[in-house]
Design a protein around this motif. Structure first.
Motif, PDB file in Angstrom:
ATOM      1  N   TRP A   1       3.789  -5.892  -5.108  1.00  0.00           N
ATOM      2  CA  TRP A   1       2.565  -6.326  -5.765  1.00  0.00           C
ATOM      3  C   TRP A   1       2.777  -6.473  -7.262  1.00  0.00           C
ATOM      4  CZ3 TRP A   1       1.235  -2.519  -1.862  1.00  0.00           C
ATOM      5  CH2 TRP A   1       0.552  -3.068  -0.788  1.00  0.00           C
ATOM      6  N   SER A   2       3.484  -5.518  -7.842  1.00  0.00           N
ATOM      7  CA  SER A   2       3.784  -5.553  -9.272  1.00  0.00           C
ATOM      8  C   SER A   2       5.128  -4.852  -9.470  1.00  0.00           C
ATOM      9  CB  SER A   2       2.680  -4.862 -10.079  1.00  0.00           C
ATOM     10  OG  SER A   2       2.674  -3.470  -9.835  1.00  0.00           O
ATOM     11  N   THR A   3       5.519  -4.690 -10.714  1.00  0.00           N
ATOM     12  CA  THR A   3       6.815  -4.046 -10.963  1.00  0.00           C
ATOM     13  C   THR A   3       6.814  -2.573 -10.572  1.00  0.00           C
ATOM     14  OG1 THR A   3       6.156  -3.613 -13.233  1.00  0.00           O
ATOM     15  CG2 THR A   3       7.399  -5.637 -12.811  1.00  0.00           C
ATOM     16  N   THR A   4       5.655  -1.953 -10.469  1.00  0.00           N
ATOM     17  CA  THR A   4       5.586  -0.529 -10.125  1.00  0.00           C
ATOM     18  C   THR A   4       4.900  -0.252  -8.788  1.00  0.00           C
ATOM     19  OG1 THR A   4       3.520  -0.309 -11.356  1.00  0.00           O
ATOM     20  CG2 THR A   4       5.575   0.161 -12.546  1.00  0.00           C
ATOM     21  N   HIS A   5       4.373  -1.262  -8.108  1.00  0.00           N
ATOM     22  CA  HIS A   5       3.649  -1.049  -6.855  1.00  0.00           C
ATOM     23  C   HIS A   5       4.136  -2.016  -5.784  1.00  0.00           C
ATOM     24  CE1 HIS A   5       0.882   0.723  -9.795  1.00  0.00           C
ATOM     25  NE2 HIS A   5       0.565   1.539  -8.815  1.00  0.00           N
TER      26      HIS A   5
END
Length: 95
Positions: A50-54
């Motif tokens: 979803w994103s760089t951390t999720h």
């Protein structure tokens, strides 16, 4: 160790789900949510980012499957209880 115990609790609560009523649904949903929060040491590969951390990992799938199973069992229990009440209140049925 806490993640492994959470996974075992999720598996046990899912295995006994057919023999329990609403308590089993609540236990399975609870341990599924807890597993999603506690599975960091056992996450595995990222399947969807979803994103760089999720993202969605392989370990998250066990928690999602438990939530789906608990939801289906809750729907089945709800339908069974409402169907039984409607049959009991139907004046056209004779014994």
């Amino acid at each position: 160790m806490p993640a492994a115990l959470t996974l075992v609790a999720l598996l046990v609560s899912t295995a006994i789900l057919p023999y329990t009523q609403w308590a089993g649904v609540v236990a399975t949903a609870f341990f599924s949510g807890l597993w999603i929060l506690a599975n960091a040491p056992m996450e595995g590969d990222v399947l969807w980012v979803w994103s760089t951390t999720h993202g969605l990992t392989g370990g998250d799938l066990a928690g999602l499957a438990g939530i789906v199973i608990a939801g289906l069992r809750a729907w089945w229990l709800y339908r069974r209880t409402t169907r039984g009440k409607s049959d009991a209140q139907d004046p056209t049925l004779t014994v």
